[in-house]
Design a protein around this motif. Structure first.
Motif, short mmCIF file in Angstrom:
data_model
loop_
_atom_site.label_atom_id
_atom_site.label_comp_id
_atom_site.label_asym_id
_atom_site.label_seq_id
_atom_site.Cartn_x
_atom_site.Cartn_y
_atom_site.Cartn_z
N GLY A 182 0.79 -1.38 -0.02
CA GLY A 182 0.08 0.00 0.04
C GLY A 182 0.79 1.13 -0.07
N GLY A 183 2.22 1.10 -0.08
CA GLY A 183 3.15 2.49 -0.06
C GLY A 183 3.04 3.32 1.36
N ALA A 184 3.77 4.33 1.28
CA ALA A 184 3.59 5.30 2.43
C ALA A 184 2.14 5.96 2.20
CB ALA A 184 4.48 6.45 2.36
N THR A 185 1.47 5.93 1.11
CA THR A 185 0.52 6.65 1.21
C THR A 185 -0.84 5.78 1.92
OG1 THR A 185 0.69 7.55 -1.09
CG2 THR A 185 -1.69 7.22 -0.51
N LEU A 186 -0.94 4.38 1.96
CA LEU A 186 -1.67 3.88 2.78
C LEU A 186 -1.57 4.32 4.11
CD1 LEU A 186 -4.04 1.87 3.03
CD2 LEU A 186 -2.52 -0.08 3.25
N VAL A 236 3.79 18.84 0.64
CA VAL A 236 3.10 17.87 0.12
C VAL A 236 2.77 16.52 0.89
CG1 VAL A 236 3.08 16.40 -2.12
CG2 VAL A 236 3.65 18.64 -2.42
N TRP A 237 3.80 15.97 1.29
CA TRP A 237 3.66 14.71 2.03
C TRP A 237 2.76 14.80 3.08
CZ3 TRP A 237 3.70 11.57 -1.68
CH2 TRP A 237 4.91 11.68 -2.78
N THR A 238 2.97 15.80 3.96
CA THR A 238 2.23 15.76 5.20
C THR A 238 1.05 16.31 5.09
OG1 THR A 238 3.61 18.07 5.70
CG2 THR A 238 4.25 16.31 6.87
N ALA A 275 9.62 1.48 0.54
CA ALA A 275 10.96 1.03 0.29
C ALA A 275 11.59 1.53 -1.06
CB ALA A 275 10.81 -0.41 0.20
N GLN A 276 10.87 2.29 -1.81
CA GLN A 276 11.37 2.41 -3.12
C GLN A 276 12.20 3.54 -3.32
OE1 GLN A 276 8.16 2.89 -2.44
NE2 GLN A 276 7.44 4.66 -3.59
N LYS A 277 12.44 4.22 -2.15
CA LYS A 277 13.45 5.51 -2.50
C LYS A 277 14.69 5.17 -2.09
CE LYS A 277 9.84 7.91 -3.00
NZ LYS A 277 8.84 8.48 -2.15
N ASN A 278 14.92 4.52 -0.91
CA ASN A 278 16.41 4.22 -0.42
C ASN A 278 16.75 2.72 -0.16
OD1 ASN A 278 19.19 5.32 -0.14
ND2 ASN A 278 18.67 5.54 2.11
N CYS A 304 6.82 9.01 12.30
CA CYS A 304 7.51 9.79 11.61
C CYS A 304 7.58 9.01 10.08
CB CYS A 304 8.93 9.69 11.85
SG CYS A 304 10.21 10.78 11.04
N ASP A 305 7.36 9.66 9.03
CA ASP A 305 7.39 9.39 7.83
C ASP A 305 8.96 9.41 7.29
OD1 ASP A 305 7.52 8.76 4.89
OD2 ASP A 305 5.78 10.48 4.55
N MET A 306 9.63 8.35 7.03
CA MET A 306 11.16 8.26 6.88
C MET A 306 11.21 7.98 5.49
SD MET A 306 13.56 7.63 10.14
CE MET A 306 13.30 8.49 11.44
N ASN A 331 11.71 15.77 3.20
CA ASN A 331 10.78 16.19 2.23
C ASN A 331 11.45 15.94 0.73
OD1 ASN A 331 8.96 16.92 0.33
ND2 ASN A 331 7.66 17.47 1.97
N THR A 332 11.08 14.89 -0.06
CA THR A 332 11.70 14.52 -1.20
C THR A 332 11.35 15.33 -2.29
OG1 THR A 332 10.51 12.27 -0.39
CG2 THR A 332 11.50 12.24 -2.37
N ILE A 333 10.23 16.16 -2.08
CA ILE A 333 10.10 17.04 -3.28
C ILE A 333 10.65 18.41 -3.22
CG2 ILE A 333 7.80 18.59 -4.15
CD1 ILE A 333 6.19 16.08 -3.53
C1 LIG Z 1 7.39 9.03 -1.92
C2 LIG Z 1 6.96 9.46 -0.47
C3 LIG Z 1 5.71 9.29 -0.17
C4 LIG Z 1 4.70 8.39 -1.09
O1 LIG Z 1 5.03 7.03 -1.26
P1 LIG Z 1 4.21 5.98 -2.03
O2 LIG Z 1 4.89 4.67 -2.09
O3 LIG Z 1 4.10 6.40 -3.36
O4 LIG Z 1 2.82 6.00 -1.26
C5 LIG Z 1 5.23 9.58 1.06
N1 LIG Z 1 6.32 10.17 1.83
C6 LIG Z 1 7.44 10.43 1.37
C7 LIG Z 1 8.31 11.31 2.12
C8 LIG Z 1 7.80 10.11 -0.02
O5 LIG Z 1 8.97 10.48 -0.39
#
Ligand SMILES: *Cc1c(COP(=O)(O)O)cnc(C)c1O
Length: 361
Positions: free
Chosen positions: A74-78, A101-103, A194-197, A171-173, A151-153
């Protein structure tokens, strides 16, 4: 075979050793006669893969006994929704630190389940810096405090975590997980896509304290949306993302074999310094984020105009640098330099930046 420097914010580069090992094991995982993709998640072989992945992650970070490790989908989004559903369940109020954006997405979901109070925000300055955490006032009746570390963006990162006392910090890491040591006991829950790092898309890693898992034990929610059943079943209430967990496990081993998280932090600081030092002395480029809030993972910058940004991207093709375009919401340029980006990739990028500056200043 020609590997290129991929500056993607995610899915992103993985260590070449990990990909090679996975390739070698693709058709026949260690004499099983099948790929990990084809294997029952209830088999002994897969049980060993997930157990080792968890044990290695615990060793790598130093995760205390009273925290569970979950590998979910479900990704970070779930998690934006699962967190309030499971945890905003005592006083039905929570405090959020808004860093963009993410928060904002997390806040939007949390509002469906209770009262959200934004106790600090970087909105007034366009999220170019992390709000000051000194003297942050946390509401004593908050069920938790929520933040996003990196914050990735925008390319911002906390240098100091808020002190929330007895109130659990969540915390969203996602985009800095395993880029540096983590003091888990400061947090009630940490999570990361997982898909970032760390690995392929499709796995979300959650580290959650036992008392927070317990909050979800009796909630009238669909079973997948509660933490407790996942924790009680070692992430195997249902079929977990098996192949993704296997690759994450290999990345954990790669990190352990290469000096652990202290060493990673050093390497990431050295890489980021090369780009930021260059940006700071340049009269052509401008770093997008203020010095004390800069990310080691996502370096955001601009040339003097949108047109030159576009030309920069076009010119990057000749060196086979990909994914240097900034996020669609901010524009500009962004180099994501996660753990697996070698320092040579960063040096090559800066050499191109110099060449482009010389040609256009
Ligand atoms: C990419 C990202 C998300 C969203 O991740 P998904 O796996 O696409 O749901 C949430 N938070 C941060 C900090 C991100 O970099």
């Amino acid at each position: 075979m020609a590997r290129i420097y991929n500056f993607s914010a995610g899915p992103a580069m993985l260590p070449e050793e990990v990909l090679k090992e996975a390739a070698e094991e693709m058709l026949d995982y260690r004499g099983c006669g099948m790929s990990v993709m084809e294997m029952s998640h209830r088999s002994k072989v897969f049980q060993q893969i997930i157990d080792e992945a968890e044990a290695d992650l615990r060793k790598l970070i130093g995760i205390p006994e009273n925290y569970k490790v979950l590998f979910l989908q479900g990704g970070a989004t779930l998690q934006f929704g699962m967190i309030p559903m499971n945890l905003m369940t005592v006083n039905k109020k929570a405090d959020y630190i808004n860093t963009g954006v993410w928060t904002k997405k997390a806040i939007q979901d949390a509002k469906l389940f209770g009262e959200v109070r934004v106790i600090a925000s970087g909105e007034e300055n366009g999220f170019k810096r992390i709000p000051d955490m000194k003297g942050l006032k946390v509401n004593p009746d908050a069920d938790y405090v929520y933040m996003c570390d990196n914050n990735t963006i925008y390319g911002t990162k906390f240098k100091e975590y808020p002190d929330t006392g007895n109130i659990p910090l969540i915390c969203d890491m996602s985009s800095c997980f395993l880029s540096e040591p983590i003091d888990v006991k400061k947090f009630g829950m940490i999570y990361a896509g997982a898909q970032k790092n760390v690995g392929p898309a499709g796995v979300t890693i959650i580290i959650i304290r036992d008392d927070l898992v317990a909050r979800s034990a009796e909630l009238p929610l669909p079973v997948y949306l509660r933490y407790a059943p996942h924790a009680e079943n070692g992430s195997m209430y249902n079929t977990p993302p098996t192949y993704g967990i296997y690759i994450c496990g290999k990345v954990f081993k790669w990190l352990l074999a290469n000096g652990g998280l202290e060493k990673r932090k050093e390497a990431n600081e050295a890489k980021a310094k090369i780009i930021y030092d260059y940006l700071d002395q340049s009269k052509f480029y401008k770093a997008s984020v203020e010095k004390d809030s800069r990310s080691l993972m996502n370096v955001t910058f601009r040339t003097p105009s949108d047109e030159l940004d576009a030309e920069f991207l076009e010119g990057a093709k000749k060196y086979k640098f990909t994914n240097l375009k900034g996020h669609r919401s901010t524009g500009g340029l962004r180099a994501s330099i996660y753990n697996a980006m070698p320092i040579d990739g960063v040096k090559a990028l800066v050499a191109y930046m110099k060449e482009f500056e010389e040609a256009h200043k």
